[in-house]
Scaffold this motif. Sequence first.
Motif, PDB file in Angstrom:
ATOM      1  N   ARG A  30      10.635   7.516 -26.227  1.00  6.76           N
ATOM      2  CA  ARG A  30       9.276   7.866 -26.694  1.00  6.76           C
ATOM      3  C   ARG A  30       8.947   6.771 -27.578  1.00  6.76           C
ATOM      4  NH1 ARG A  30       5.129  11.005 -25.736  1.00  6.76           N
ATOM      5  NH2 ARG A  30       5.783  12.856 -24.577  1.00  6.76           N
ATOM      6  N   ASP A  31       9.733   6.509 -28.599  1.00  5.07           N
ATOM      7  CA  ASP A  31       9.488   5.802 -29.546  1.00  5.07           C
ATOM      8  C   ASP A  31       9.100   4.323 -29.083  1.00  5.07           C
ATOM      9  OD1 ASP A  31       9.860   7.584 -31.391  1.00  5.07           O
ATOM     10  OD2 ASP A  31      11.849   6.911 -31.979  1.00  5.07           O
ATOM     11  N   LEU A  32       9.847   3.871 -27.958  1.00  5.25           N
ATOM     12  CA  LEU A  32       9.556   2.552 -27.637  1.00  5.25           C
ATOM     13  C   LEU A  32       8.186   2.562 -26.921  1.00  5.25           C
ATOM     14  CD1 LEU A  32      10.270  -0.225 -27.192  1.00  5.25           C
ATOM     15  CD2 LEU A  32      11.895   0.250 -25.523  1.00  5.25           C
ATOM     16  N   ARG A  33       7.990   3.740 -26.254  1.00  7.36           N
ATOM     17  CA  ARG A  33       6.708   3.796 -25.488  1.00  7.36           C
ATOM     18  C   ARG A  33       5.576   3.692 -26.016  1.00  7.36           C
ATOM     19  NH1 ARG A  33       6.942   5.759 -20.074  1.00  7.36           N
ATOM     20  NH2 ARG A  33       9.218   6.264 -19.151  1.00  7.36           N
ATOM     21  N   THR A  34       5.817   4.425 -27.343  1.00 10.34           N
ATOM     22  CA  THR A  34       4.532   4.482 -28.307  1.00 10.34           C
ATOM     23  C   THR A  34       4.355   3.145 -28.913  1.00 10.34           C
ATOM     24  OG1 THR A  34       5.088   6.827 -28.674  1.00 10.34           O
ATOM     25  CG2 THR A  34       3.852   5.578 -30.738  1.00 10.34           C
ATOM     26  N   ALA A  35       5.370   2.353 -29.286  1.00  7.16           N
ATOM     27  CA  ALA A  35       5.172   0.981 -29.857  1.00  7.16           C
ATOM     28  C   ALA A  35       4.808   0.245 -28.804  1.00  7.16           C
ATOM     29  CB  ALA A  35       6.667   0.516 -30.226  1.00  7.16           C
ATOM     30  N   ILE A  36       4.889   0.432 -27.729  1.00  2.04           N
ATOM     31  CA  ILE A  36       4.398  -0.640 -26.608  1.00  2.04           C
ATOM     32  C   ILE A  36       2.990  -0.150 -26.321  1.00  2.04           C
ATOM     33  CG2 ILE A  36       4.256  -1.189 -24.135  1.00  2.04           C
ATOM     34  CD1 ILE A  36       7.428  -0.951 -24.331  1.00  2.04           C
ATOM     35  N   ARG A  37       2.772   1.037 -26.609  1.00  2.45           N
ATOM     36  CA  ARG A  37       1.222   1.561 -26.400  1.00  2.45           C
ATOM     37  C   ARG A  37       0.152   0.982 -27.226  1.00  2.45           C
ATOM     38  NH1 ARG A  37      -0.636   5.597 -22.782  1.00  2.45           N
ATOM     39  NH2 ARG A  37      -2.325   6.053 -24.356  1.00  2.45           N
ATOM     40  N   HIS A  38       0.822   0.396 -28.403  1.00  2.00           N
ATOM     41  CA  HIS A  38      -0.209  -0.051 -29.516  1.00  2.00           C
ATOM     42  C   HIS A  38      -0.870  -1.220 -29.064  1.00  2.00           C
ATOM     43  CE1 HIS A  38       0.726   3.041 -32.187  1.00  2.00           C
ATOM     44  NE2 HIS A  38       1.398   2.597 -33.083  1.00  2.00           N
ATOM     45  N   SER A  39       0.037  -1.957 -28.281  1.00  4.14           N
ATOM     46  CA  SER A  39      -0.583  -3.112 -27.867  1.00  4.14           C
ATOM     47  C   SER A  39      -0.986  -3.115 -26.439  1.00  4.14           C
ATOM     48  CB  SER A  39       0.474  -4.406 -27.816  1.00  4.14           C
ATOM     49  OG  SER A  39       1.160  -4.592 -29.228  1.00  4.14           O
ATOM     50  N   LEU A  40      -0.539  -2.176 -25.710  1.00  6.59           N
ATOM     51  CA  LEU A  40      -0.974  -2.122 -24.204  1.00  6.59           C
ATOM     52  C   LEU A  40      -1.404  -0.574 -24.026  1.00  6.59           C
ATOM     53  CD1 LEU A  40      -0.774  -3.166 -21.258  1.00  6.59           C
ATOM     54  CD2 LEU A  40       1.622  -2.751 -21.238  1.00  6.59           C
ATOM     55  N   PRO A  41      -2.687  -0.259 -24.187  1.00  2.00           N
ATOM     56  CA  PRO A  41      -2.914   1.221 -24.136  1.00  2.00           C
ATOM     57  C   PRO A  41      -2.737   1.784 -22.755  1.00  2.00           C
ATOM     58  CG  PRO A  41      -4.713   0.051 -25.356  1.00  2.00           C
ATOM     59  CD  PRO A  41      -3.645  -1.147 -24.694  1.00  2.00           C
ATOM     60  N   SER A  42      -2.737   1.135 -21.622  1.00  2.87           N
ATOM     61  CA  SER A  42      -2.654   1.625 -20.400  1.00  2.87           C
ATOM     62  C   SER A  42      -1.159   1.779 -20.190  1.00  2.87           C
ATOM     63  CB  SER A  42      -3.086   0.626 -19.197  1.00  2.87           C
ATOM     64  OG  SER A  42      -2.357  -0.615 -19.454  1.00  2.87           O
ATOM     65  N   PHE A  43      -0.099   1.557 -20.974  1.00  5.62           N
ATOM     66  CA  PHE A  43       1.299   1.662 -20.423  1.00  5.62           C
ATOM     67  C   PHE A  43       1.626   3.318 -20.594  1.00  5.62           C
ATOM     68  CE2 PHE A  43       5.901   1.967 -21.893  1.00  5.62           C
ATOM     69  CZ  PHE A  43       6.296   1.179 -20.981  1.00  5.62           C
ATOM     70  N   PRO A  44       2.478   3.663 -19.649  1.00  6.61           N
ATOM     71  CA  PRO A  44       2.363   5.317 -19.300  1.00  6.61           C
ATOM     72  C   PRO A  44       3.164   5.792 -20.914  1.00  6.61           C
ATOM     73  CG  PRO A  44       3.815   4.089 -17.928  1.00  6.61           C
ATOM     74  CD  PRO A  44       2.972   3.025 -18.687  1.00  6.61           C
ATOM     75  N   LEU A  45       2.712   6.902 -21.127  1.00  6.56           N
ATOM     76  CA  LEU A  45       3.241   7.757 -22.482  1.00  6.56           C
ATOM     77  C   LEU A  45       4.527   8.494 -21.979  1.00  6.56           C
ATOM     78  CD1 LEU A  45       3.567   7.880 -25.328  1.00  6.56           C
ATOM     79  CD2 LEU A  45       1.614   9.520 -25.409  1.00  6.56           C
ATOM     80  N   ALA A  46       4.175   9.139 -20.825  1.00 10.46           N
ATOM     81  CA  ALA A  46       5.452  10.079 -20.290  1.00 10.46           C
ATOM     82  C   ALA A  46       5.880   9.443 -19.193  1.00 10.46           C
ATOM     83  CB  ALA A  46       4.650  11.328 -19.829  1.00 10.46           C
ATOM     84  N   PRO A  47       7.144   9.804 -18.897  1.00  8.03           N
ATOM     85  CA  PRO A  47       8.038   9.280 -17.643  1.00  8.03           C
ATOM     86  C   PRO A  47       7.175   9.469 -16.349  1.00  8.03           C
ATOM     87  CG  PRO A  47       9.678  10.676 -18.830  1.00  8.03           C
ATOM     88  CD  PRO A  47       8.024  10.729 -19.582  1.00  8.03           C
TER      89      PRO A  47
END
Length: 88
Positions: free
Chosen positions: A71-88
């Motif tokens: 989840r930490d890595l997903r959140t970090a990626i979402r800061h730059s890529l809002p469309s990145f899936p947060l949940a698996p």
Amino acid sequence: MAEFLEPTARDQLPGAPTIIEQGASVLAAVGRMSIPDATDVLCAAAARTGIKVAHVAQLLVDWERTGRLSRDLRTAIRHSLPSFPLAP
């Protein structure tokens, strides 16, 4: 973000350029963006999490195969890529 990918730093990690390119390719596919833009997102996520770029790239390649990503890595990626899936 190119400062994270200087040739001298990449040369110290065997296989690092290949895994970084693979990780950026995963992000490019998911985010529908260019490889250079995906590389910037990859580097930003590494900086936010304090994890080396090559390791973040490996985690993304593993995520593509297993469907698991912290989840930490997903959140970090979402800061730059809002469309990145947060949940698996």
